[in-house]
Motif scaffolding. Structure first.
Motif, PDB file in Angstrom:
ATOM      1  N   ALA A  12      29.537  29.370 102.959  1.00  0.00           N
ATOM      2  CA  ALA A  12      29.596  30.831 103.081  1.00  0.00           C
ATOM      3  C   ALA A  12      30.611  31.422 102.108  1.00  0.00           C
ATOM      4  O   ALA A  12      30.379  32.478 101.510  1.00  0.00           O
ATOM      5  CB  ALA A  12      29.934  31.224 104.514  1.00  0.00           C
ATOM      6  N   LEU A  13      31.729  30.752 101.911  1.00  0.00           N
ATOM      7  CA  LEU A  13      32.745  31.222 100.978  1.00  0.00           C
ATOM      8  C   LEU A  13      32.228  31.188  99.540  1.00  0.00           C
ATOM      9  O   LEU A  13      32.411  32.157  98.788  1.00  0.00           O
ATOM     10  CB  LEU A  13      34.018  30.374 101.110  1.00  0.00           C
ATOM     11  N   ILE A  14      31.558  30.120  99.163  1.00  0.00           N
ATOM     12  CA  ILE A  14      31.001  30.008  97.807  1.00  0.00           C
ATOM     13  C   ILE A  14      29.933  31.097  97.588  1.00  0.00           C
ATOM     14  O   ILE A  14      29.901  31.750  96.540  1.00  0.00           O
ATOM     15  CB  ILE A  14      30.437  28.596  97.559  1.00  0.00           C
ATOM     16  N   PHE A  15      29.069  31.297  98.578  1.00  0.00           N
ATOM     17  CA  PHE A  15      28.038  32.333  98.471  1.00  0.00           C
ATOM     18  C   PHE A  15      28.667  33.719  98.316  1.00  0.00           C
ATOM     19  O   PHE A  15      28.238  34.516  97.481  1.00  0.00           O
ATOM     20  CB  PHE A  15      27.127  32.294  99.701  1.00  0.00           C
ATOM     21  N   THR A  16      29.704  33.996  99.113  1.00  0.00           N
ATOM     22  CA  THR A  16      30.378  35.289  99.034  1.00  0.00           C
ATOM     23  C   THR A  16      31.026  35.494  97.668  1.00  0.00           C
ATOM     24  O   THR A  16      30.948  36.582  97.090  1.00  0.00           O
ATOM     25  CB  THR A  16      31.434  35.408 100.149  1.00  0.00           C
ATOM     26  N   LEU A  17      31.642  34.462  97.122  1.00  0.00           N
ATOM     27  CA  LEU A  17      32.260  34.574  95.800  1.00  0.00           C
ATOM     28  C   LEU A  17      31.214  34.816  94.708  1.00  0.00           C
ATOM     29  O   LEU A  17      31.446  35.612  93.789  1.00  0.00           O
ATOM     30  CB  LEU A  17      33.075  33.316  95.499  1.00  0.00           C
ATOM     31  N   ILE A  18      30.068  34.165  94.828  1.00  0.00           N
ATOM     32  CA  ILE A  18      28.991  34.383  93.845  1.00  0.00           C
ATOM     33  C   ILE A  18      28.481  35.821  93.926  1.00  0.00           C
ATOM     34  O   ILE A  18      28.271  36.480  92.897  1.00  0.00           O
ATOM     35  CB  ILE A  18      27.850  33.365  94.056  1.00  0.00           C
ATOM     36  N   VAL A  19      28.298  36.334  95.142  1.00  0.00           N
ATOM     37  CA  VAL A  19      27.822  37.717  95.306  1.00  0.00           C
ATOM     38  C   VAL A  19      28.847  38.701  94.752  1.00  0.00           C
ATOM     39  O   VAL A  19      28.489  39.676  94.082  1.00  0.00           O
ATOM     40  CB  VAL A  19      27.507  38.001  96.789  1.00  0.00           C
ATOM     41  N   ILE A  20      30.118  38.459  94.983  1.00  0.00           N
ATOM     42  CA  ILE A  20      31.171  39.337  94.453  1.00  0.00           C
ATOM     43  C   ILE A  20      31.164  39.308  92.925  1.00  0.00           C
ATOM     44  O   ILE A  20      31.258  40.348  92.269  1.00  0.00           O
ATOM     45  CB  ILE A  20      32.543  38.942  95.021  1.00  0.00           C
ATOM     46  N   PHE A  21      31.034  38.118  92.343  1.00  0.00           N
ATOM     47  CA  PHE A  21      30.997  37.997  90.881  1.00  0.00           C
ATOM     48  C   PHE A  21      29.807  38.758  90.295  1.00  0.00           C
ATOM     49  O   PHE A  21      29.949  39.487  89.306  1.00  0.00           O
ATOM     50  CB  PHE A  21      30.933  36.520  90.478  1.00  0.00           C
ATOM     51  N   VAL A  22      28.639  38.619  90.906  1.00  0.00           N
ATOM     52  CA  VAL A  22      27.444  39.316  90.411  1.00  0.00           C
ATOM     53  C   VAL A  22      27.610  40.829  90.553  1.00  0.00           C
ATOM     54  O   VAL A  22      27.229  41.587  89.655  1.00  0.00           O
ATOM     55  CB  VAL A  22      26.186  38.804  91.149  1.00  0.00           C
ATOM     56  N   ALA A  23      28.192  41.284  91.650  1.00  0.00           N
ATOM     57  CA  ALA A  23      28.389  42.720  91.851  1.00  0.00           C
ATOM     58  C   ALA A  23      29.356  43.299  90.819  1.00  0.00           C
ATOM     59  O   ALA A  23      29.127  44.386  90.271  1.00  0.00           O
ATOM     60  CB  ALA A  23      28.908  42.980  93.261  1.00  0.00           C
ATOM     61  N   ILE A  24      30.427  42.584  90.521  1.00  0.00           N
ATOM     62  CA  ILE A  24      31.382  43.054  89.507  1.00  0.00           C
ATOM     63  C   ILE A  24      30.727  43.079  88.131  1.00  0.00           C
ATOM     64  O   ILE A  24      30.900  44.027  87.363  1.00  0.00           O
ATOM     65  CB  ILE A  24      32.641  42.172  89.519  1.00  0.00           C
ATOM     66  N   ASP A  25      29.944  42.055  87.816  1.00  0.00           N
ATOM     67  CA  ASP A  25      29.262  42.002  86.520  1.00  0.00           C
ATOM     68  C   ASP A  25      28.259  43.146  86.382  1.00  0.00           C
ATOM     69  O   ASP A  25      28.197  43.796  85.332  1.00  0.00           O
ATOM     70  CB  ASP A  25      28.559  40.655  86.368  1.00  0.00           C
ATOM     71  N   MET A  26      27.498  43.425  87.425  1.00  0.00           N
ATOM     72  CA  MET A  26      26.546  44.544  87.386  1.00  0.00           C
ATOM     73  C   MET A  26      27.269  45.879  87.262  1.00  0.00           C
ATOM     74  O   MET A  26      26.813  46.776  86.552  1.00  0.00           O
ATOM     75  CB  MET A  26      25.683  44.541  88.644  1.00  0.00           C
ATOM     76  N   GLY A  27      28.400  46.002  87.941  1.00  0.00           N
ATOM     77  CA  GLY A  27      29.166  47.246  87.874  1.00  0.00           C
ATOM     78  C   GLY A  27      29.721  47.521  86.494  1.00  0.00           C
ATOM     79  O   GLY A  27      29.815  48.667  86.066  1.00  0.00           O
ATOM     80  N   ARG A  28      30.081  46.495  85.775  1.00  0.00           N
ATOM     81  CA  ARG A  28      30.614  46.684  84.417  1.00  0.00           C
ATOM     82  C   ARG A  28      29.529  47.023  83.411  1.00  0.00           C
ATOM     83  O   ARG A  28      29.787  47.685  82.411  1.00  0.00           O
ATOM     84  CB  ARG A  28      31.330  45.419  83.956  1.00  0.00           C
ATOM     85  N   ARG A  29      28.326  46.557  83.649  1.00  0.00           N
ATOM     86  CA  ARG A  29      27.243  46.769  82.680  1.00  0.00           C
ATOM     87  C   ARG A  29      26.485  48.074  82.884  1.00  0.00           C
ATOM     88  O   ARG A  29      25.708  48.475  82.021  1.00  0.00           O
ATOM     89  CB  ARG A  29      26.241  45.614  82.750  1.00  0.00           C
ATOM     90  N   THR A  30      26.654  48.735  84.001  1.00  0.00           N
ATOM     91  CA  THR A  30      25.909  49.963  84.276  1.00  0.00           C
ATOM     92  C   THR A  30      26.806  51.185  84.135  1.00  0.00           C
ATOM     93  O   THR A  30      28.025  51.076  84.106  1.00  0.00           O
ATOM     94  CB  THR A  30      25.315  49.939  85.694  1.00  0.00           C
ATOM     95  N   THR A  31      26.173  52.337  84.066  1.00  0.00           N
ATOM     96  CA  THR A  31      26.881  53.600  83.930  1.00  0.00           C
ATOM     97  C   THR A  31      26.754  54.378  85.234  1.00  0.00           C
ATOM     98  O   THR A  31      25.679  54.427  85.827  1.00  0.00           O
ATOM     99  CB  THR A  31      26.262  54.422  82.787  1.00  0.00           C
ATOM    100  N   ALA A  32      27.821  54.985  85.641  1.00  0.00           N
ATOM    101  CA  ALA A  32      27.800  55.799  86.849  1.00  0.00           C
ATOM    102  C   ALA A  32      26.893  57.013  86.630  1.00  0.00           C
ATOM    103  O   ALA A  32      26.804  57.527  85.513  1.00  0.00           O
ATOM    104  CB  ALA A  32      29.206  56.253  87.199  1.00  0.00           C
ATOM    105  N   PRO A  33      26.226  57.497  87.669  1.00  0.00           N
ATOM    106  CA  PRO A  33      25.305  58.625  87.490  1.00  0.00           C
ATOM    107  C   PRO A  33      25.975  59.878  86.944  1.00  0.00           C
ATOM    108  O   PRO A  33      25.355  60.645  86.219  1.00  0.00           O
ATOM    109  CB  PRO A  33      24.772  58.881  88.903  1.00  0.00           C
ATOM    110  N   TRP A  34      27.239  60.103  87.262  1.00  0.00           N
ATOM    111  CA  TRP A  34      27.916  61.308  86.782  1.00  0.00           C
ATOM    112  C   TRP A  34      28.368  61.174  85.330  1.00  0.00           C
ATOM    113  O   TRP A  34      28.787  62.131  84.726  1.00  0.00           O
ATOM    114  CB  TRP A  34      29.094  61.655  87.693  1.00  0.00           C
ATOM    115  N   ASN A  35      28.288  59.996  84.728  1.00  0.00           N
ATOM    116  CA  ASN A  35      28.663  59.805  83.324  1.00  0.00           C
ATOM    117  C   ASN A  35      27.459  59.656  82.408  1.00  0.00           C
ATOM    118  O   ASN A  35      27.629  59.525  81.204  1.00  0.00           O
ATOM    119  CB  ASN A  35      29.542  58.560  83.182  1.00  0.00           C
ATOM    120  N   LYS A  36      26.260  59.664  82.932  1.00  0.00           N
ATOM    121  CA  LYS A  36      25.092  59.429  82.090  1.00  0.00           C
ATOM    122  C   LYS A  36      24.887  60.530  81.061  1.00  0.00           C
ATOM    123  O   LYS A  36      24.478  60.272  79.946  1.00  0.00           O
ATOM    124  CB  LYS A  36      23.843  59.274  82.953  1.00  0.00           C
TER     125      LYS A  36
END
Length: 72
Positions: A12-36
């Motif tokens: 469960a800890l490994i799965f949670t860390l993978i999900v957190i890593f993917v969420a941070i990576d997606m957050g860095r690559r996308t643009t917030a709706p108010w900045n588009k």
């Protein structure tokens, strides 16, 4: 039961860390709706820079001659 519980906790800890890593990576690559809008203005400036008109196409169009196949 302790061994199974420990394995479940580690999985469960490994799965949670993978999900957190993917969420941070997606957050860095996308643009917030108010900045588009600002991002679009930076990518496609609205000021004319003088390269919008292709003058070579206009010069060539005047000199082309198409032979009429119906006249004899």
């Amino acid at each position: 039961m302790n061994k199974n519980r420990r394995i479940l906790f580690i999985a469960a800890l490994i799965f949670t860390l993978i999900v957190i890593f993917v969420a941070i990576d997606m957050g860095r690559r996308t643009t917030a709706p108010w900045n588009k809008k600002r991002q679009l203005e930076r990518a496609l400036p609205t000021e004319p820079d003088g390269t919008a008109l292709d003058s070579t196409a206009l010069d060539v169009a005047d000199t082309l001659f198409v032979e009429d196949s119906t006249s004899r």
